[in-house]
Design a protein around this motif. Sequence first.
Motif, mmCIF file in Angstrom:
data_model
loop_
_atom_site.group_PDB
_atom_site.id
_atom_site.type_symbol
_atom_site.label_atom_id
_atom_site.label_comp_id
_atom_site.label_asym_id
_atom_site.label_seq_id
_atom_site.Cartn_x
_atom_site.Cartn_y
_atom_site.Cartn_z
ATOM 1 N N GLU A 129 0.834 -1.188 0.000
ATOM 2 C CA GLU A 129 0.000 0.000 0.000
ATOM 3 C C GLU A 129 0.870 1.238 0.000
ATOM 4 O O GLU A 129 0.539 2.221 -0.638
ATOM 5 C CB GLU A 129 -0.913 0.003 1.220
ATOM 6 C CG GLU A 129 -1.865 1.172 1.249
ATOM 7 C CD GLU A 129 -2.806 1.080 2.409
ATOM 8 O OE1 GLU A 129 -2.901 2.062 3.150
ATOM 9 O OE2 GLU A 129 -3.435 0.032 2.585
ATOM 10 N N GLY A 130 1.983 1.234 0.726
ATOM 11 C CA GLY A 130 2.852 2.389 0.652
ATOM 12 C C GLY A 130 3.807 2.567 1.812
ATOM 13 O O GLY A 130 3.617 2.052 2.905
ATOM 14 N N ASN A 159 -3.721 9.892 2.625
ATOM 15 C CA ASN A 159 -2.324 9.902 3.038
ATOM 16 C C ASN A 159 -2.119 9.963 4.548
ATOM 17 O O ASN A 159 -1.218 9.307 5.073
ATOM 18 C CB ASN A 159 -1.600 11.084 2.388
ATOM 19 C CG ASN A 159 -1.650 11.025 0.884
ATOM 20 O OD1 ASN A 159 -2.453 11.705 0.267
ATOM 21 N ND2 ASN A 159 -0.837 10.178 0.298
ATOM 22 N N ASN A 215 1.564 7.094 -1.298
ATOM 23 C CA ASN A 215 0.911 6.072 -2.119
ATOM 24 C C ASN A 215 1.409 6.094 -3.542
ATOM 25 O O ASN A 215 1.782 7.051 -4.083
ATOM 26 C CB ASN A 215 -0.609 6.264 -2.113
ATOM 27 C CG ASN A 215 -1.170 6.062 -0.725
ATOM 28 O OD1 ASN A 215 -0.638 5.301 0.049
ATOM 29 N ND2 ASN A 215 -2.250 6.753 -0.423
ATOM 30 N N ARG A 259 1.431 8.613 4.614
ATOM 31 C CA ARG A 259 1.722 7.485 3.744
ATOM 32 C C ARG A 259 1.861 7.985 2.301
ATOM 33 O O ARG A 259 1.000 8.696 1.782
ATOM 34 C CB ARG A 259 0.608 6.439 3.820
ATOM 35 C CG ARG A 259 0.953 5.170 3.104
ATOM 36 C CD ARG A 259 -0.015 4.028 3.365
ATOM 37 N NE ARG A 259 -0.538 3.937 4.712
ATOM 38 C CZ ARG A 259 0.107 3.433 5.768
ATOM 39 N NH1 ARG A 259 1.345 3.011 5.628
ATOM 40 N NH2 ARG A 259 -0.467 3.370 6.938
#
Length: 169
Positions: free
Chosen positions: A22-23, A134, A169, A167
Amino acid sequence: MKKLFICCLFSLSISLASYGQEGFSVKAGVNNVSISIDNDDDFFGDSSDSELGFFVGAGYNFVASETFDIEPSILLSFVDDLTSLYIPIMAKYKVSEDFNIQAGPQINYLLEDLPDGEFGLDIAFGAGYQIDANWFVEARYGFQVSRGGDFGDFVDINTLTAGVGYRFN
């Protein structure tokens, strides 16, 4: 030995990054480290102390299924005289699209100059909330299961962390 350990962790992180994910994320927040000492002495008894500090770090979230993720992280904790490296590997169950509960092992390594007991193993559990695509927040508590050497026979170190992350992505 410390350099070898950190190099191995870095290599593991790079190799894991090549799989479906996912990141990558960065994290920061506050932590509270509580230390309990069992003196085995009737006169002095047991003692405990709690210190507030902060942590910074990074993690990588791997999607295992629609409702299950795995996220290893590397966190550097700064608490008064107890600088530590934490490596939680959290299994995350998605209760809803935005909310998850977490549990898993957490390795900790004291970066202070101690003669014995630098490595420890915790069982951690907590929760996280995805604010948007995020940003997220999470909190967890880690109970010490074991600590190496004679140091671990009479000292328990437990950790509460709460922070925010971003995060990519």
